[in-house]
Design a protein around this motif. Structure first.
Motif, PDB file in Angstrom:
ATOM      1  N   ILE A  11       0.857  -1.186   0.000  1.00  0.00           N
ATOM      2  CA  ILE A  11       0.000   0.000   0.000  1.00  0.00           C
ATOM      3  C   ILE A  11       0.891   1.233   0.000  1.00  0.00           C
ATOM      4  O   ILE A  11       1.666   1.461   0.935  1.00  0.00           O
ATOM      5  CB  ILE A  11      -0.938   0.003   1.218  1.00  0.00           C
TER       6      ILE A  11
ATOM      7  N   THR B  19       1.420   5.208   0.052  1.00  0.00           N
ATOM      8  CA  THR B  19       0.776   6.428   0.531  1.00  0.00           C
ATOM      9  C   THR B  19       1.709   7.607   0.300  1.00  0.00           C
ATOM     10  O   THR B  19       2.822   7.637   0.835  1.00  0.00           O
ATOM     11  CB  THR B  19       0.430   6.319   2.026  1.00  0.00           C
TER      12      THR B  19
ATOM     13  N   VAL C 218      -5.281   1.087   7.622  1.00  0.00           N
ATOM     14  CA  VAL C 218      -4.372   0.037   7.138  1.00  0.00           C
ATOM     15  C   VAL C 218      -3.942  -0.855   8.297  1.00  0.00           C
ATOM     16  O   VAL C 218      -3.881  -2.082   8.171  1.00  0.00           O
ATOM     17  CB  VAL C 218      -3.146   0.663   6.451  1.00  0.00           C
TER      18      VAL C 218
ATOM     19  N   CYS D 264       3.724  -1.271   3.931  1.00  0.00           N
ATOM     20  CA  CYS D 264       3.337   0.124   3.738  1.00  0.00           C
ATOM     21  C   CYS D 264       4.534   0.894   3.200  1.00  0.00           C
ATOM     22  O   CYS D 264       5.632   0.804   3.759  1.00  0.00           O
ATOM     23  CB  CYS D 264       2.866   0.741   5.046  1.00  0.00           C
TER      24      CYS D 264
ATOM     25  N   ALA E 194      -1.612  -1.073  -4.145  1.00  0.00           N
ATOM     26  CA  ALA E 194      -2.717  -0.111  -4.043  1.00  0.00           C
ATOM     27  C   ALA E 194      -2.128   1.236  -3.658  1.00  0.00           C
ATOM     28  O   ALA E 194      -1.108   1.310  -2.963  1.00  0.00           O
ATOM     29  CB  ALA E 194      -3.734  -0.559  -3.006  1.00  0.00           C
TER      30      ALA E 194
ATOM     31  N   LEU F 164      -3.162   4.457  -1.598  1.00  0.00           N
ATOM     32  CA  LEU F 164      -4.095   5.078  -0.660  1.00  0.00           C
ATOM     33  C   LEU F 164      -3.483   6.401  -0.224  1.00  0.00           C
ATOM     34  O   LEU F 164      -2.526   6.427   0.548  1.00  0.00           O
ATOM     35  CB  LEU F 164      -4.325   4.173   0.557  1.00  0.00           C
TER      36      LEU F 164
ATOM     37  N   TYR G 228      -9.460   3.276   4.258  1.00  0.00           N
ATOM     38  CA  TYR G 228     -10.300   2.121   3.973  1.00  0.00           C
ATOM     39  C   TYR G 228     -11.487   2.099   4.932  1.00  0.00           C
ATOM     40  O   TYR G 228     -11.366   2.467   6.104  1.00  0.00           O
ATOM     41  CB  TYR G 228      -9.497   0.830   4.075  1.00  0.00           C
TER      42      TYR G 228
ATOM     43  N   VAL H  18      -8.675  -5.334   2.293  1.00  0.00           N
ATOM     44  CA  VAL H  18      -7.563  -5.979   1.599  1.00  0.00           C
ATOM     45  C   VAL H  18      -7.808  -7.483   1.481  1.00  0.00           C
ATOM     46  O   VAL H  18      -7.580  -8.077   0.423  1.00  0.00           O
ATOM     47  CB  VAL H  18      -6.235  -5.687   2.314  1.00  0.00           C
TER      48      VAL H  18
ATOM     49  N   PHE I  54      -6.945  -1.921  -6.856  1.00  0.00           N
ATOM     50  CA  PHE I  54      -5.798  -2.761  -6.519  1.00  0.00           C
ATOM     51  C   PHE I  54      -5.307  -3.425  -7.809  1.00  0.00           C
ATOM     52  O   PHE I  54      -6.112  -3.969  -8.559  1.00  0.00           O
ATOM     53  CB  PHE I  54      -6.196  -3.841  -5.506  1.00  0.00           C
TER      54      PHE I  54
END
Length: 245
Positions: free
Chosen positions: A5, A7, A23, A33, A82, A84, A90, A96, A150
């Motif tokens: 993910i 960010t 997350v 992350c 993904a 975010l 989310y 996920v 995703f």
């Protein structure tokens, strides 16, 4: 299936806690992350250090949001990626896990769900009903929400990532390139919240975003004269409505 993910942050201390917490609470175990930071000095970096999942921080990444997202992609090691953004989150703890379950055992290289909008702190349903997915429908309008999308990392790499020459429609351009490779898995439920506020890039200059959307659309329509004329006519009508609103 490992999920990365990404960010992107820049002085994101105000909204980042909600994104991080959403997350952190995911039931899927194998998540990394990746924070791509443009040089924050408001406590964002210190906040990131409290993340309780495996994470990486890319420091001082400048040159626009497309470049930042691409840098995150290059650093990702997951099977699925993904994006975010720091002001989105989310909606529930199994987002996920649900996406992974939808992708496992299928040839599809990407999946998307729906979003809710967050306006003045309230969650508001989308203002339109998305059409059933088809590439033809996607060429008429971008109805795929970025925070709820995703993509398998190998598909993302093969598509070439985000076009750094685009400011608003970089996600739309990528969805159209992915759609040329194959159809996504379409999940009907809302997966993520998209926060609208004065700093939201696409909502702060709607006309410029609309014009860039059309530019991207015409890249992908193909050479057929009738198709191009149809999309041009639809663009002219929408532009006239927007200017008179």
């Amino acid at each position: 299936m490992k999920v990365s993910i990404v960010t992107c942050t820049w002085n994101s201390r105000q909204f980042l806690p909600a994104a991080m917490d959403s997350v952190r609470r995911q039931t899927h175990a194998d998540i990394e992350c990746i924070f791509v930071d443009g040089g924050s000095d408001d406590g964002t970096l210190e906040l990131i250090e409290t993340m309780e999942r495996p994470f990486k921080v890319l420091h001082g990444v400048r040159g626009g949001i497309s470049r930042a997202m691409n840098e995150g992609l290059h650093a990702a090691t997951g099977d699925v990626v993904a994006h975010l953004h720091s002001d989105d989150f989310y909606l529930h703890d199994t987002v996920v896990a649900d996406v992974v379950a939808a992708l496992e055992g299928r040839a599809a290289g990407w999946a998307f769900g729906r979003i809710v909008n967050v306006i003045d702190g309230r969650q508001v349903p989308e203002s339109f009903t998305a059409p059933p997915y088809s590439r033809a429908a996607l060429l008429r309008r971008n109805f795929i929400p970025h925070p709820a999308t995703f993509v398998r990392r190998d598909w993302m790499a093969a598509a070439g990532g985000f076009d750094v020459g685009l400011r608003y429609a970089m996600d739309y351009d990528l969805w159209l390139r992915l759609s040329a490779r194959g159809d996504p898995v379409c999940l009907p439920e809302a997966l993520a919240a998209f926060r609208q506020h004065p700093g939201s890039l696409s909502s702060s200059n709607r006309l410029a975003a609309f014009l860039e959307d059309h530019e991207v659309r015409m890249r992908h329509v193909g050479p057929g004269l009738l198709d191009r004329l149809e999309h041009r006519a639809r663009f002219m009508v929408r532009r006239a409505r927007m200017r008179s609103a």
